[in-house]
Design a protein around this motif. Structure first.
Motif, PDB file in Angstrom:
ATOM      1  N   ASP A 297      61.601  33.540 -69.638  1.00  0.00           N
ATOM      2  CA  ASP A 297      62.138  32.202 -69.426  1.00  0.00           C
ATOM      3  C   ASP A 297      60.979  31.279 -69.053  1.00  0.00           C
ATOM      4  OD1 ASP A 297      63.306  29.901 -67.862  1.00  0.00           O
ATOM      5  OD2 ASP A 297      65.154  30.936 -68.374  1.00  0.00           O
ATOM      6  N   VAL A 298      60.899  30.130 -69.702  1.00  0.00           N
ATOM      7  CA  VAL A 298      59.727  29.269 -69.498  1.00  0.00           C
ATOM      8  C   VAL A 298      59.650  28.676 -68.090  1.00  0.00           C
ATOM      9  CG1 VAL A 298      59.564  28.697 -71.949  1.00  0.00           C
ATOM     10  CG2 VAL A 298      60.875  27.204 -70.434  1.00  0.00           C
ATOM     11  N   VAL A 299      60.781  28.560 -67.411  1.00  0.00           N
ATOM     12  CA  VAL A 299      60.774  27.970 -66.069  1.00  0.00           C
ATOM     13  C   VAL A 299      59.935  28.802 -65.110  1.00  0.00           C
ATOM     14  CG1 VAL A 299      62.183  27.333 -64.071  1.00  0.00           C
ATOM     15  CG2 VAL A 299      62.989  26.787 -66.370  1.00  0.00           C
ATOM     16  N   GLY A 300      60.038  30.107 -65.212  1.00  0.00           N
ATOM     17  CA  GLY A 300      59.264  30.960 -64.304  1.00  0.00           C
ATOM     18  C   GLY A 300      58.156  31.733 -64.974  1.00  0.00           C
ATOM     19  N   GLY A 301      58.070  31.658 -66.298  1.00  0.00           N
ATOM     20  CA  GLY A 301      57.127  32.498 -67.021  1.00  0.00           C
ATOM     21  C   GLY A 301      55.791  31.862 -67.346  1.00  0.00           C
ATOM     22  N   ARG A 302      55.703  30.530 -67.265  1.00  0.00           N
ATOM     23  CA  ARG A 302      54.448  29.851 -67.589  1.00  0.00           C
ATOM     24  C   ARG A 302      53.431  29.979 -66.462  1.00  0.00           C
ATOM     25  NH1 ARG A 302      54.482  24.757 -70.728  1.00  0.00           N
ATOM     26  NH2 ARG A 302      53.455  23.896 -68.895  1.00  0.00           N
ATOM     27  N   SER A 303      52.154  29.963 -66.821  1.00  0.00           N
ATOM     28  CA  SER A 303      51.113  29.929 -65.790  1.00  0.00           C
ATOM     29  C   SER A 303      50.744  28.489 -65.451  1.00  0.00           C
ATOM     30  CB  SER A 303      49.877  30.697 -66.256  1.00  0.00           C
ATOM     31  OG  SER A 303      49.359  30.155 -67.454  1.00  0.00           O
ATOM     32  N   ALA A 304      51.076  27.558 -66.333  1.00  0.00           N
ATOM     33  CA  ALA A 304      50.819  26.134 -66.083  1.00  0.00           C
ATOM     34  C   ALA A 304      52.081  25.470 -65.553  1.00  0.00           C
ATOM     35  CB  ALA A 304      50.366  25.441 -67.368  1.00  0.00           C
ATOM     36  N   PRO A 305      51.957  24.494 -64.680  1.00  0.00           N
ATOM     37  CA  PRO A 305      53.144  23.798 -64.181  1.00  0.00           C
ATOM     38  C   PRO A 305      53.818  22.991 -65.279  1.00  0.00           C
ATOM     39  CG  PRO A 305      51.150  22.681 -63.460  1.00  0.00           C
ATOM     40  CD  PRO A 305      50.699  23.950 -64.095  1.00  0.00           C
ATOM     41  N   MET A 306      55.122  22.770 -65.122  1.00  0.00           N
ATOM     42  CA  MET A 306      55.876  21.987 -66.098  1.00  0.00           C
ATOM     43  C   MET A 306      56.004  20.550 -65.617  1.00  0.00           C
ATOM     44  SD  MET A 306      58.980  24.623 -67.014  1.00  0.00           S
ATOM     45  CE  MET A 306      59.232  23.993 -68.658  1.00  0.00           C
ATOM     46  N   ASN A 307      56.026  19.618 -66.567  1.00  0.00           N
ATOM     47  CA  ASN A 307      56.324  18.239 -66.183  1.00  0.00           C
ATOM     48  C   ASN A 307      57.838  18.063 -66.116  1.00  0.00           C
ATOM     49  OD1 ASN A 307      57.349  17.561 -68.818  1.00  0.00           O
ATOM     50  ND2 ASN A 307      55.249  17.251 -69.526  1.00  0.00           N
ATOM     51  N   GLU A 308      58.285  16.910 -65.683  1.00  0.00           N
ATOM     52  CA  GLU A 308      59.710  16.693 -65.451  1.00  0.00           C
ATOM     53  C   GLU A 308      60.526  16.782 -66.737  1.00  0.00           C
ATOM     54  OE1 GLU A 308      63.112  16.338 -63.307  1.00  0.00           O
ATOM     55  OE2 GLU A 308      61.065  16.702 -62.596  1.00  0.00           O
ATOM     56  N   VAL A 309      60.006  16.231 -67.824  1.00  0.00           N
ATOM     57  CA  VAL A 309      60.726  16.265 -69.106  1.00  0.00           C
ATOM     58  C   VAL A 309      60.901  17.707 -69.574  1.00  0.00           C
ATOM     59  CG1 VAL A 309      60.633  15.574 -71.539  1.00  0.00           C
ATOM     60  CG2 VAL A 309      59.896  13.974 -69.770  1.00  0.00           C
ATOM     61  N   GLN A 310      59.842  18.495 -69.460  1.00  0.00           N
ATOM     62  CA  GLN A 310      59.919  19.901 -69.852  1.00  0.00           C
ATOM     63  C   GLN A 310      60.928  20.654 -68.994  1.00  0.00           C
ATOM     64  OE1 GLN A 310      55.761  20.845 -69.291  1.00  0.00           O
ATOM     65  NE2 GLN A 310      55.361  20.918 -71.495  1.00  0.00           N
ATOM     66  N   ARG A 311      60.892  20.416 -67.689  1.00  0.00           N
ATOM     67  CA  ARG A 311      61.774  21.146 -66.783  1.00  0.00           C
ATOM     68  C   ARG A 311      63.249  20.830 -67.032  1.00  0.00           C
ATOM     69  NH1 ARG A 311      61.197  24.196 -62.523  1.00  0.00           N
ATOM     70  NH2 ARG A 311      58.947  23.850 -62.508  1.00  0.00           N
ATOM     71  N   VAL A 312      63.542  19.572 -67.269  1.00  0.00           N
ATOM     72  CA  VAL A 312      64.940  19.169 -67.522  1.00  0.00           C
ATOM     73  C   VAL A 312      65.479  19.894 -68.749  1.00  0.00           C
ATOM     74  CG1 VAL A 312      66.407  17.251 -68.286  1.00  0.00           C
ATOM     75  CG2 VAL A 312      64.817  16.928 -66.378  1.00  0.00           C
ATOM     76  N   GLU A 313      64.688  19.933 -69.812  1.00  0.00           N
ATOM     77  CA  GLU A 313      65.133  20.597 -71.039  1.00  0.00           C
ATOM     78  C   GLU A 313      65.202  22.111 -70.857  1.00  0.00           C
ATOM     79  OE1 GLU A 313      66.762  20.663 -74.722  1.00  0.00           O
ATOM     80  OE2 GLU A 313      66.251  18.886 -73.543  1.00  0.00           O
ATOM     81  N   ALA A 314      64.228  22.673 -70.159  1.00  0.00           N
ATOM     82  CA  ALA A 314      64.159  24.126 -69.983  1.00  0.00           C
ATOM     83  C   ALA A 314      65.298  24.668 -69.129  1.00  0.00           C
ATOM     84  CB  ALA A 314      62.820  24.505 -69.371  1.00  0.00           C
ATOM     85  N   GLU A 315      65.825  23.850 -68.249  1.00  0.00           N
ATOM     86  CA  GLU A 315      66.906  24.301 -67.369  1.00  0.00           C
ATOM     87  C   GLU A 315      68.285  24.196 -68.018  1.00  0.00           C
ATOM     88  OE1 GLU A 315      66.301  22.067 -63.792  1.00  0.00           O
ATOM     89  OE2 GLU A 315      64.781  23.468 -63.018  1.00  0.00           O
ATOM     90  N   LYS A 316      68.345  23.639 -69.220  1.00  0.00           N
ATOM     91  CA  LYS A 316      69.619  23.556 -69.937  1.00  0.00           C
ATOM     92  C   LYS A 316      69.991  24.924 -70.504  1.00  0.00           C
ATOM     93  CE  LYS A 316      69.079  18.736 -71.459  1.00  0.00           C
ATOM     94  NZ  LYS A 316      68.896  17.848 -72.636  1.00  0.00           N
ATOM     95  N   THR A 317      71.280  25.162 -70.645  1.00  0.00           N
ATOM     96  CA  THR A 317      71.763  26.383 -71.287  1.00  0.00           C
ATOM     97  C   THR A 317      72.541  25.996 -72.543  1.00  0.00           C
ATOM     98  OG1 THR A 317      73.763  26.373 -69.908  1.00  0.00           O
ATOM     99  CG2 THR A 317      71.884  27.696 -69.144  1.00  0.00           C
TER     100      THR A 317
END
Length: 223
Positions: free
Chosen positions: A83-103
């Motif tokens: 899952d990209v929310v916890g799997g990336r080594s780089a921090p996510m920006n807000e736009v990325q996080r909003v989309e990544a948290e969708k199901t």
């Protein structure tokens, strides 16, 4: 006569069965994951899982899978992207996080889980798929109709075989690589646009050749 009719009906049934087992049509979009063991390219099945395809492709376009990793490699079964929310080594920006948290809703189909197929990961809730997905490394009929198939690998089986050869450890139900398999970056392209560019290039060369030939004939006939 009855035997002829029976044979004809049997043939119709066999043809229908063969047609239903054909691969779904791939869309024109292609995504490439560039890992530390080689590239993996895949395409989507928009007619099979349209919402899932839209969601994953948007995550790719936002760069969400960059610096993510494969947390699971079970030889002959699956290689699973975290899952990209916890799997990336780089921090996510807000736009990325909003989309990544969708199901997305579970778009289950009759497409078979065979080697190369992409299938969404999820929890017990059938509508809990987010960004983690598996690449099938073998046939897994017990997953059919239970997990959403949304695409398949188009290039990079040699990379998958490298991943299968890596040392692993067992953690609960998961077989996990002992070293990080990083998705350094990703990109996408459209095969239809690529074909158009090739055709345009060929046409341009032909036109140039025609102009040269016309000029040659003009000089020959009208010096």
């Amino acid at each position: 006569m009855l035997n002829v009719i029976r044979i004809f009906l049997t043939l119709i049934t066999l043809i229908g069965t063969a047609s239903s087992q054909e691969d779904p049509q791939l869309g024109s979009a292609r995504v490439v994951f560039q890992t530390n063991y080689g590239d993996i390219e895949f395409g989507f099945y928009p007619s099979v899982a349209p919402q899932t395809v839209d969601h994953i492709f948007k995550l790719v376009r936002l760069g969400c899978y960059n610096t993510n990793h494969f947390f699971r490699v079970d030889k002959g079964f699956v290689a699973q992207v975290a899952d990209v929310v916890g799997g990336r080594s780089a921090p996510m920006n807000e736009v990325q996080r909003v989309e990544a948290e969708k199901t997305v809703v579970g778009e289950f189909s009759d497409v078979k889980h065979v080697r190369g197929i992409l299938s969404m990961g999820r929890y017990s809730d059938p509508n809990s798929a987010a960004s983690s997905f598996s690449i099938l490394l073998g046939d897994a009929p017990h997953l059919d109709g239970q997990y959403a198939v949304f695409g398949k690998v188009t290039k990079g089986d040699e990379t998958l075989r490298k991943l299968e050869g890596l040392p692993t450890r067992k953690e609960g139900i998961f077989v996990m690589p002992t070293e990080r398999i990083t998705i350094h970056s990703s990109y996408y392209y459209d095969t239809e646009m690529e074909i158009c560019e090739k055709e345009r290039s060929v046409l341009k060369r032909r036109l140039t050749a025609s102009v040269i030939e016309i000029e040659r004939q003009r000089m020959k006939c009208f010096p």
